[in-house]
Design a protein around this motif. Structure first.
Motif, PDB file in Angstrom:
ATOM      1  N   UNK A   1      -5.672   3.224  -6.632  1.00 31.00           N
ATOM      2  CA  UNK A   1      -5.444   1.780  -6.478  1.00 31.00           C
ATOM      3  C   UNK A   1      -5.820   1.301  -5.088  1.00 31.00           C
ATOM      4  N   UNK A   2      -5.661   2.226  -4.130  1.00 33.39           N
ATOM      5  CA  UNK A   2      -5.902   1.854  -2.737  1.00 33.39           C
ATOM      6  C   UNK A   2      -7.385   1.712  -2.415  1.00 33.39           C
ATOM      7  N   UNK A   3      -8.137   2.691  -2.877  1.00 37.86           N
ATOM      8  CA  UNK A   3      -9.528   2.774  -2.441  1.00 37.86           C
ATOM      9  C   UNK A   3     -10.451   2.024  -3.383  1.00 37.86           C
ATOM     10  N   UNK A   4     -10.176   0.779  -3.608  1.00 39.30           N
ATOM     11  CA  UNK A   4     -11.087  -0.058  -4.409  1.00 39.30           C
ATOM     12  C   UNK A   4     -11.592  -1.164  -3.500  1.00 39.30           C
TER      13      UNK A   4
ATOM     14  N   UNK B   1      -6.039  -4.765  -4.763  1.00 39.89           N
ATOM     15  CA  UNK B   1      -5.244  -5.098  -5.954  1.00 39.89           C
ATOM     16  C   UNK B   1      -3.883  -5.647  -5.545  1.00 39.89           C
ATOM     17  N   UNK B   2      -3.501  -6.735  -6.168  1.00 42.06           N
ATOM     18  CA  UNK B   2      -2.151  -7.254  -5.947  1.00 42.06           C
ATOM     19  C   UNK B   2      -1.225  -6.764  -7.049  1.00 42.06           C
TER      20      UNK B   2
ATOM     21  N   UNK C   1       0.804  -1.212   0.000  1.00 39.58           N
ATOM     22  CA  UNK C   1       0.000   0.000   0.000  1.00 39.58           C
ATOM     23  C   UNK C   1       0.839   1.266   0.000  1.00 39.58           C
ATOM     24  N   UNK C   2       2.055   1.127   0.494  1.00 38.54           N
ATOM     25  CA  UNK C   2       2.926   2.296   0.519  1.00 38.54           C
ATOM     26  C   UNK C   2       3.272   2.752  -0.892  1.00 38.54           C
ATOM     27  N   UNK C   3       3.134   1.843  -1.859  1.00 37.61           N
ATOM     28  CA  UNK C   3       3.516   2.178  -3.235  1.00 37.61           C
ATOM     29  C   UNK C   3       2.321   2.260  -4.181  1.00 37.61           C
TER      30      UNK C   3
END
Ligand SMILES: Nc1ncnc2c1ncn2[C@@H]1O[C@H](COP(=O)(O)OP(=O)(O)OP(=O)(O)O)[C@@H](O)[C@H]1O
Ligand SMILES: [Mg+2]
Lengths: 350, 271
Positions: free
Chosen positions: B36-39, B43-44, B29-31
């Protein structure tokens, strides 16, 4: 090379006095063994000589100089410990040379002294290993090498072989004897194993409860034990003891009749080693009837438990002599093999 | 393989995942971008971005806090080791009333709730006009590092066989040489891990730092916690980046000491 002298040495742990009034003078080149049961103060005494334990009272002299207040490193001693006490973070080579480095001996000189020591103990192939990579016997060899290279005035050993198995113990014992023969350093060796004491010692100091029980060559102590304790402690199998009352200058009970030693009075303990008891097939002059109670096969010999009147005793006989339990036979107690002790004081009579 | 072993292995894997997955998740999550985060489906596979890291590392407050943390923790640990390791040696080797009390005192420092330390400390540093300064925090943290170092080093020194030190005395070593040349090297790994542990404790320390600093001397944990309150919405990416940054030094330390410890325990012990 030096003499070691203990004058009226005492040691107390708080209230508890574990060594009292200990006097001993050790000659140059002499190999002295402190022998005694567990807890009798052998290690304490050795550690006082080494300087690892404070001396409560008395004087310790090494080479004629008073050592009571000197550091262990300044006493001209080297010590071999029971559990080897090698420096685990150093290689074998460094373990051996470390003490010399500390005394400021040059590199070339250390190298020169290392070779004969390493050869004498067969350590050449282990020099670059760490102590954990060696067996117990090898570790103790390193410890001996570490002591040897310092060419000390006095060697001190505190039960160096007691952590090893029987075979290795015999091996290393011979090696220590050989080293002493070549180095001739004054040595003090602590053990509770009488075989080690007998084979190594020029002189045995037999100790009991912080005192010297008897001092002498192995032969002297074995053939003329000075006290009941010495008689019982030295010799395997143990000496037989029988109690008698002195009556009219003789020891007698229903069966046995022996002349009492001069001046004996009251209770007397008679001792005879199992090997000295003669077993005869038939009655003979001076023989006593006895009954076989148990028969233990020991290889070369058998150890037979006998009942003779009210006494029970052991006899050591050749292994080929077949005896049945319950069998009746005759024994003889040769007079020159008898030891008499005053039961009360434990002192030898005669 | 027996079924029991299989089940036990499975349990071990599960336990490991329980520990590792949140860490991996934080790292990922840091990257990530916020998009991408708030789905709803995590996501991998995503395009990694340095934005969060850049933001965190680019902030003056963060770089200052990083320096503060490094300086404060290093000094506290260094002083803790310099005082604590010899103290532990004395406690381990000389058994008497005084050393027993000292050992218990060191231990009792760890029983104390941090708040009970924080408030008096606050008053003291305010009175000395040293509030919100690095020295104040260093000295406060020393109570933690010294006590932990002593506590964990005493058993390390007790495990050094006494006969080795006696052999060293016969080899002409004085008391200091016995400590530096023999006891310390032999107990090295355990002592190092004690020191590393004290570092991790003060590096992660939050409560004392919060009460004893306001601006100049703030440490990294304080700054990281402040990041969760940027604006109205939680800046997940930035927060994760801060956490990753915060976790790195202890993890590196653990890796260093951990390998050392492993070799120490897998080797045949010398006794
Ligand atoms: N630190 C100590 N404090 C109190 N008593 C001690 C201490 N060390 C030894 N003792 C006592 O001193 C006596 C002699 O101990 P020492 O270790 O010399 O015996 P030892 O003859 O070497 O026995 P072992 O054959 O078992 O090694 C023992 O009774 C022991 O209990
Ligand atoms: Mg002993």
């Amino acid at each position: 090379m030096a003499t070691v002298e203990c004058r009226n040495i005492r040691k107390c742990y708080g209230e508890l006095e574990v060594i009292r009034d200990f006097n001993l003078s050790i000659q140059d080149h002499e190999f002295v063994v402190f022998l005694g049961p567990s807890g009798c103060g052998k290690s304490t005494l050795l550690r006082m000589v080494a300087g690892l334990e404070d001396i409560t009272g008395g004087d310790l002299l090494i080479g004629g100089a008073r050592m009571n207040d000197r550091d262990p490193g300044d006493r001209g001693i080297a010590m071999v410990f029971q559990n080897y006490a090698l420096y685990p973070h150093m290689t074998v080579r460094h373990n051996i040379t470390f003490g010399l480095e500390r005394t400021g001996v040059g590199k070339a000189e250390i190298e020169r002294r290392l070779t004969p020591v390493v050869d004498a103990l067969g350590l050449a192939i282990y020099l670059d290993r760490k102590p954990v990579e060696l067996s117990g016997g090898q570790q103790q060899r390193v410890a001996i090498a570490r002591a040897m290279i310092k060419t000390p005035e006095v060697f001190l050993f505190d039960e160096p072989l007691s952590n090893l198995d029987a075979k290795l113990r015999g091996h290393l014992r011979v090696e220590i004897a050989r080293l002493h023969k070549t180095l001739k350093s004054t040595s003090i060796y602590v053990t509770h194993d009488q075989l080690e004491a007998m084979t190594l010692a020029d002189r045995i100091v037999l100790m009991n409860q912080g005192r010297i029980e008897q001092m002498g060559t192995p032969e002297e102590i074995y053939s003329r034990p000075a006290t009941l304790f010495a008689a019982g402690f030295i010799g395997t199998p143990n000496m037989n003891f029988m109690q008698f009352e002195v009556e009219g200058g003789a020891l007698r009970d229903g069966l046995i009749h022996l002349p009492a030693p001069a001046g004996a009075q009251g209770q007397v303990t008679l001792g005879i080693r199992p090997g000295s008891v003669e077993v005869l097939p038939d009655a003979a002059e001076g023989s006593l009837p006895a009954l076989v109670e148990r028969d233990e096969f020991h290889g070369e010999t058998r150890l037979v438990s006998l009942r003779c009147g009210t006494h029970s005793l052991m006899a050591s006989v050749p292994a080929h002599m077949a005896l049945q339990e319950g069998q009746e036979l005759h024994i003889r107690l040769p007079e020159d093999k008898l030891h008499y002790f005053d039961t009360q004081t434990g002192q030898r009579l005669d | 393989m027996k079924p029991v072993t299989l089940i036990l292995r499975g349990l071990l894997v599960l336990a490991a995942l329980l520990v590792l997955l949140p860490l991996v998740w934080t790292l990922l999550n840091a990257f990530k971008t916020n998009a991408d985060l708030l789905v709803s489906t995590p996501k991998l596979i995503f395009a990694p971005v340095w934005d969060n890291m850049d933001y965190v590392l680019g902030r003056r407050s963060v770089s200052r806090a990083l320096m503060n943390s490094l300086v404060v923790c290093s000094y506290a640990v260094l002083l803790g080791a310099v005082l604590g390791v010899p103290a532990a040696y004395v406690i381990a080797r000389i058994k008497n009333r005084a050393t027993q009390e000292a050992q218990f005192f060191a231990l009792s420092l760890r029983f104390l709730p941090p708040v009970a330390v924080a408030i008096p400390m606050m008053v003291i540093w305010l009175g000395l006009d040293m509030y919100d300064s690095r020295p104040a925090l260093i000295i406060t943290y020393m109570t933690i590092t010294v006590s932990i170092t002593i506590w964990l080093s005493v058993p390390a020194f007790e495990r050094v066989p006494i006969a080795i030190e006696e052999a060293a005395r016969v080899d002409r070593l004085g008391p200091y040489a016995v400590f530096f040349r023999i006891a310390l090297p032999v107990a090295k790994l355990q002592v190092l891990s004690a020191i590393a542990f004290s570092f991790i404790l003060v590096w992660n320390e939050f409560l004392l730092a919060m009460m004893l600093t306001t601006s100049r001397a703030k440490t990294l944990p304080i700054i990281a916690s402040e990041m969760s309150q940027l604006g109205m919405s939680v800046p997940w990416g930035i927060l994760n980046a801060a956490v990753v940054l915060l976790s790195l030094p202890p993890l590196i330390l653990l890796a260093l000491v951990g390998t050392g410890l492993n070799t120490a325990f897998s080797k045949k012990s010398s006794e």
